[in-house]
Design an enzyme around this catalytic site. Structure first.
Site, PDB file in Angstrom:
ATOM      1  N   ILE A  20       3.149  36.877  29.517  1.00 52.17           N
ATOM      2  CA  ILE A  20       2.905  36.003  28.380  1.00 52.17           C
ATOM      3  C   ILE A  20       3.404  34.588  28.682  1.00 52.17           C
ATOM      4  O   ILE A  20       4.598  34.375  28.901  1.00 52.17           O
ATOM      5  CB  ILE A  20       3.584  36.551  27.108  1.00 52.17           C
ATOM      6  CG1 ILE A  20       3.152  38.012  26.863  1.00 52.17           C
ATOM      7  CG2 ILE A  20       3.252  35.665  25.915  1.00 52.17           C
ATOM      8  CD1 ILE A  20       1.655  38.217  26.801  1.00 52.17           C
TER       9      ILE A  20
ATOM     10  N   GLU B  56      -7.146  34.680  31.459  1.00 48.69           N
ATOM     11  CA  GLU B  56      -8.218  34.517  30.451  1.00 48.69           C
ATOM     12  C   GLU B  56      -9.491  35.281  30.840  1.00 48.69           C
ATOM     13  O   GLU B  56     -10.600  34.864  30.537  1.00 48.69           O
ATOM     14  CB  GLU B  56      -8.552  33.031  30.246  1.00 48.69           C
ATOM     15  CG  GLU B  56      -7.361  32.186  29.919  1.00 48.69           C
ATOM     16  CD  GLU B  56      -7.324  31.764  28.467  1.00 48.69           C
ATOM     17  OE1 GLU B  56      -8.202  32.156  27.708  1.00 48.69           O
ATOM     18  OE2 GLU B  56      -6.390  31.041  28.120  1.00 48.69           O
TER      19      GLU B  56
END
Length: 380
Positions: free
Chosen positions: A157, A363
């Site tokens: 993250i 992504e």
């Protein structure tokens, strides 16, 4: 189609370039070596309005269009991929999800500080056993009265330890798999919520990366973002826009490799003349320039469609796929042109070579982008 930037875009890019030359380029190598998140510079970016680029002015943002945002991210990436990743992820993931799908109360409470850079936003989808396969997500949120209790972990993250506001995806209807996911807003310091920094990355070393751990974390229902079980549907829209900025980040890194190589080839001599005069290296630089221009056009096409409110899922995947892989090729050529020096930390191309690989993974991997593009081709 107009290929020329507007006057305001030219001034914006010039401002970002001047800032990076002054505050980023002299220090980026040190940040990378020490794996140090540059808090002071990130705060300055907030003061410049670059941490609330997509946020409306009434909430303290800059209200920039997608093309302008892509230009900013590209320009920062030219000097430091890690800092560009911080800007791209802060603007495009956590902030965007809260801005687009959060309640008006949540938006009013958190967005102004996020846009000003007083609080950094992070976004939690990926898990230790769940990346491209969102259906394998295991973090759960169980309803208890007017609250939810979250248990689980998130991995890789960005802004994981330096962030203050977290948008976390959790299963609220496990039997529905990805159709039973809901988003929640968590704050640093909540009981049972902890962050564990991850070190030893290949590249993007001064971008903060962490594992998030939730152990019986109680989140009030008013911190739910969007409708119950609609989180993954909302997430797909967030990822589409995020792929534009990762494409722009890729272009910036590839451009950096190209520009550094051109400058080096003019100074470095072999066999009595600058290596820029050798055809083999000239061809490398020609390919780098061509592919970076093509990548930028794909990125800007997707951004224009986004700004126009038209579908851009496939175009964003094409831009992200081509730009990231072309940038990897440019970085490899950059190292080759620099020769032995390109294999040392003395020259920027070495860092670009390490940083750029993430762009083919984050992504949505290149393989996921190809799946999206092929599905659109076959279903149209």
């Amino acid at each position: 189609m107009n290929f020329e930037p507007t006057e305001s875009q030219r001034k914006l890019v010039a401002m970002v370039r001047d800032f990076c030359l002054r505050e980023v380029k002299p220090h980026a190598q040190e940040w990378d070596r020490e794996e140090r998140f540059p808090r002071e510079v990130v705060s300055e970016l907030g003061e410049l309005g670059l941490l609330g680029m997509a946020v409306p002015e009434e909430l303290g943002g800059s209200a920039l269009d997608a093309v302008s945002i892509a230009m900013v991210v590209e320009e920062i990436a030219r000097f430091d991929g890690s800092l560009a990743l911080t800007v791209a992820s802060h603007n495009g993931l956590g902030t965007s999800h809260l801005l687009r799908f959060g309640s008006e109360e949540l938006r009013q409470k958190y967005i102004p500080d996020i846009a000003a850079g007083k609080k950094l936003a992070a976004w939690g989808l990926t898990e230790p056993g769940s990346g491209s396969d969102a259906a394998a997500l295991r973090t759960t949120a169980v309803r208890k009265g007017s609250s939810w209790v979250l248990n689980g972990a998130k991995m890789f993250i960005t802004q994981g330890t330096v962030g203050e506001v977290f948008v976390v995806l959790a299963l609220t209807s496990p039997e529905k798999r990805q159709k039973g996911i809901t988003a929640f807003l968590l704050e640093k310091g909540m009981k049972g919520f902890s962050q564990r920094p991850l070190h030893g990355k290949l590249g993007m070393r001064s971008s903060d990366t962490a594992e998030l751990v939730m152990e019986e974390v109680t989140v009030p229902d008013d911190h739910r973002i969007g409708e119950v079980d609609r989180g993954f549907v909302d997430t797909l829209q967030i990822l589409d826009k995020g792929r534009i900025t990762i494409g722009a980040l890729s272009v910036g890194l590839g451009r950096g490799a190209m520009e550094e190589s051109i400058a080096y080839s003019r100074e470095r001599k072999a066999f009595g003349k600058p290596i820029a005069e050798f055809q083999a290296l000239r061809f490398m630089m020609a390919d780098m320039a061509t592919e970076m221009d093509a990548a930028r056009l794909l990125v800007h096409r997707a951004a224009v469609l986004c700004d126009a409110g038209k579908p851009f899922t496939t175009e964003a995947s094409m831009a992200k796929l081509f730009a990231s892989e072309a940038a990897c090729r440019a970085a490899a050529c950059g190292v080759q042109i620099h020769g032995g020096y390109g294999y040392t930390r003395e020259f920027l191309v070495e860092r670009i070579y390490r940083d750029v690989k993430l762009c083919t993974i984050g992504e949505g991997t290149s393989e996921v982008q190809r799946m999206i593009i092929a599905r659109d081709l076959l279903e149209s």
